[in-house]
Design a protein around this motif. Structure first.
Motif, PDB file in Angstrom:
ATOM      1  N   TRP A   1      35.113  56.597  29.833  1.00  0.00           N
ATOM      2  CA  TRP A   1      34.216  55.750  30.618  1.00  0.00           C
ATOM      3  C   TRP A   1      34.109  54.401  29.923  1.00  0.00           C
ATOM      4  CZ3 TRP A   1      33.116  57.463  35.271  1.00  0.00           C
ATOM      5  CH2 TRP A   1      33.149  58.838  35.510  1.00  0.00           C
ATOM      6  N   ILE A   2      34.437  53.342  30.636  1.00  0.00           N
ATOM      7  CA  ILE A   2      34.477  52.018  30.006  1.00  0.00           C
ATOM      8  C   ILE A   2      33.326  51.125  30.432  1.00  0.00           C
ATOM      9  CG2 ILE A   2      36.971  52.068  29.645  1.00  0.00           C
ATOM     10  CD1 ILE A   2      37.272  50.310  32.145  1.00  0.00           C
ATOM     11  N   ALA A   3      32.565  51.535  31.446  1.00  0.00           N
ATOM     12  CA  ALA A   3      31.426  50.716  31.879  1.00  0.00           C
ATOM     13  C   ALA A   3      30.474  51.568  32.699  1.00  0.00           C
ATOM     14  CB  ALA A   3      31.900  49.518  32.708  1.00  0.00           C
TER      15      ALA A   3
ATOM     16  N   ALA B   1      29.708  53.872  37.494  1.00  0.00           N
ATOM     17  CA  ALA B   1      30.452  54.048  36.244  1.00  0.00           C
ATOM     18  C   ALA B   1      31.947  53.948  36.517  1.00  0.00           C
ATOM     19  CB  ALA B   1      30.119  55.401  35.606  1.00  0.00           C
ATOM     20  N   ILE B   2      32.673  53.377  35.573  1.00  0.00           N
ATOM     21  CA  ILE B   2      34.122  53.190  35.728  1.00  0.00           C
ATOM     22  C   ILE B   2      34.847  53.961  34.630  1.00  0.00           C
ATOM     23  CG2 ILE B   2      36.013  51.527  35.675  1.00  0.00           C
ATOM     24  CD1 ILE B   2      34.127  49.476  36.899  1.00  0.00           C
TER      25      ILE B   2
ATOM     26  N   MET C   1      36.775  42.570  34.700  1.00  0.00           N
ATOM     27  CA  MET C   1      37.369  43.484  35.677  1.00  0.00           C
ATOM     28  C   MET C   1      37.175  42.966  37.091  1.00  0.00           C
ATOM     29  SD  MET C   1      36.413  47.273  34.187  1.00  0.00           S
ATOM     30  CE  MET C   1      34.670  46.955  34.017  1.00  0.00           C
ATOM     31  N   ARG C   2      38.090  43.375  37.970  1.00  0.00           N
ATOM     32  CA  ARG C   2      38.017  42.988  39.370  1.00  0.00           C
ATOM     33  C   ARG C   2      38.128  44.237  40.249  1.00  0.00           C
ATOM     34  NH1 ARG C   2      39.405  37.817  40.858  1.00  0.00           N
ATOM     35  NH2 ARG C   2      40.548  38.643  42.640  1.00  0.00           N
TER      36      ARG C   2
ATOM     37  N   GLN D   1      29.778  40.960  40.078  1.00  0.00           N
ATOM     38  CA  GLN D   1      29.313  40.092  38.997  1.00  0.00           C
ATOM     39  C   GLN D   1      29.261  40.843  37.672  1.00  0.00           C
ATOM     40  OE1 GLN D   1      25.570  38.598  40.496  1.00  0.00           O
ATOM     41  NE2 GLN D   1      26.538  36.891  41.544  1.00  0.00           N
ATOM     42  N   LEU D   2      28.814  42.087  37.697  1.00  0.00           N
ATOM     43  CA  LEU D   2      28.771  42.886  36.478  1.00  0.00           C
ATOM     44  C   LEU D   2      30.177  43.211  35.987  1.00  0.00           C
ATOM     45  CD1 LEU D   2      25.822  45.267  37.405  1.00  0.00           C
ATOM     46  CD2 LEU D   2      25.819  43.521  35.622  1.00  0.00           C
ATOM     47  N   MET D   3      31.074  43.514  36.912  1.00  0.00           N
ATOM     48  CA  MET D   3      32.456  43.787  36.516  1.00  0.00           C
ATOM     49  C   MET D   3      33.107  42.539  35.924  1.00  0.00           C
ATOM     50  SD  MET D   3      33.828  46.259  39.610  1.00  0.00           S
ATOM     51  CE  MET D   3      35.496  46.264  38.944  1.00  0.00           C
ATOM     52  N   ASP D   4      32.796  41.399  36.486  1.00  0.00           N
ATOM     53  CA  ASP D   4      33.367  40.142  35.997  1.00  0.00           C
ATOM     54  C   ASP D   4      32.986  39.881  34.543  1.00  0.00           C
ATOM     55  OD1 ASP D   4      34.830  37.605  36.598  1.00  0.00           O
ATOM     56  OD2 ASP D   4      32.870  36.722  36.127  1.00  0.00           O
ATOM     57  N   LEU D   5      31.768  40.277  34.165  1.00  0.00           N
ATOM     58  CA  LEU D   5      31.330  40.097  32.779  1.00  0.00           C
ATOM     59  C   LEU D   5      32.192  40.896  31.810  1.00  0.00           C
ATOM     60  CD1 LEU D   5      27.438  40.238  33.223  1.00  0.00           C
ATOM     61  CD2 LEU D   5      28.844  38.223  32.732  1.00  0.00           C
TER      62      LEU D   5
END
Length: 260
Positions: A23-25, A16-17, A53-54, A46-50
């Motif tokens: 919480w955004i993701a 989680a981010i 985010m990096r 790959q999930l962050m890229d969707l």
């Protein structure tokens, strides 16, 4: 602040981010102690890229794991790809009051984090019921200290044991049966497991309250906790964000940030 919180149970691992405000993701993966830091990185990037985010946007990482074999690789994920030293629950990380149990070092990371998350939101003495691979009942004192509790087999584990130990019993999905008295094998099993766990929860909550001898609030959390919502009056609140709230608070306490 951009924090990656990793909460690893025996069955699933949550990533989680938090961006400092919310919480955004959130993403889940099956827990596999053989998964390397590089494999985690490929999957997570790959999930962050969707979401645009990096890794270089992440400025912190906190890890709670009940799978000791995985901690090395999760720690390396943070060091190698986020380029930050993670906080790992159990590594001299301050969580608040010391657990008041015979061997504090034996307290599971998930149970300690849940105690923090519950104490933040709910006043007074608490019982936290976490329904996962195991079903745990944790007593949290009014000052936030973990006082001990109960560990029972989880509902999925019970279904698996029935199927594997009895040749004539099929593998079934968990769901609330229409009636208490089953009319076929599947409904018999569903009733036994579902209502059996309701009885377990109600019976143990009552016994804990009697032994504690003070008013207590009961919180349900974990992967299958929502299944019991509306089926028992023994649980006062269902809180799916209990653990990640606890991780965020522990991060703030240890990095001297102001809690919400």
């Amino acid at each position: 602040m951009m924090l990656l919180a990793i909460e690893q149970g025996n069955t699933n691992t949550l990533f989680a981010i938090h961006d400092g405000a919310e919480w955004i993701a959130q993403w889940r993966a099956a827990t596999d102690s053989r998964r390397t830091a590089d494999e985690y990185a490929v999957w997570l990037s790959q999930l962050m890229d969707l979401k645009g985010m990096r890794f270089d946007a992440l400025t912190g990482c906190i890890i709670s794991s009940v799978v000791p074999q995985s901690i090395f690789n999760l720690r390396n994920l943070s060091r190698r790809y986020l380029r930050v030293e993670p906080l790992v629950i159990g590594d001299n990380v301050s969580i608040g009051p010391q657990p008041r149990i015979l061997k504090p070092s034996e307290a599971g990371a998930d149970r300690l984090v849940n105690a923090v998350g519950a104490h933040m939101r709910y006043p007074g003495d608490l019982i936290v019921i976490d329904s996962g691979t195991a079903t745990t009942f944790d007593v949290v004192a009014a000052d936030g200290a973990f006082e001990g509790g109960i560990i029972a087999p989880g509902i999925n584990l019970s279904l698996q044991a029935l199927h594997e130990a009895a040749a004539m019993l099929p593998r079934i999905a968990i769901q609330k049966p229409q009636t208490i008295i089953g009319k076929d094998t599947v409904s018999n099993m569903q009733s036994g497991v579902f209502w059996g766990y309701i009885a377990l929860i109600e019976g143990l909550v009552a016994r804990i309250k009697t032994e504690w001898a003070r008013p207590m609030t009961v919180i349900g959390t974990g992967g299958v906790a929502s299944l019991f919502e509306g089926a028992t009056d023994s649980i006062d609140h269902f809180d799916s964000d209990l653990t990640i709230r606890g991780l965020l608070e522990i991060w703030r306490r240890n990095t001297h940030l102001t809690a919400e």
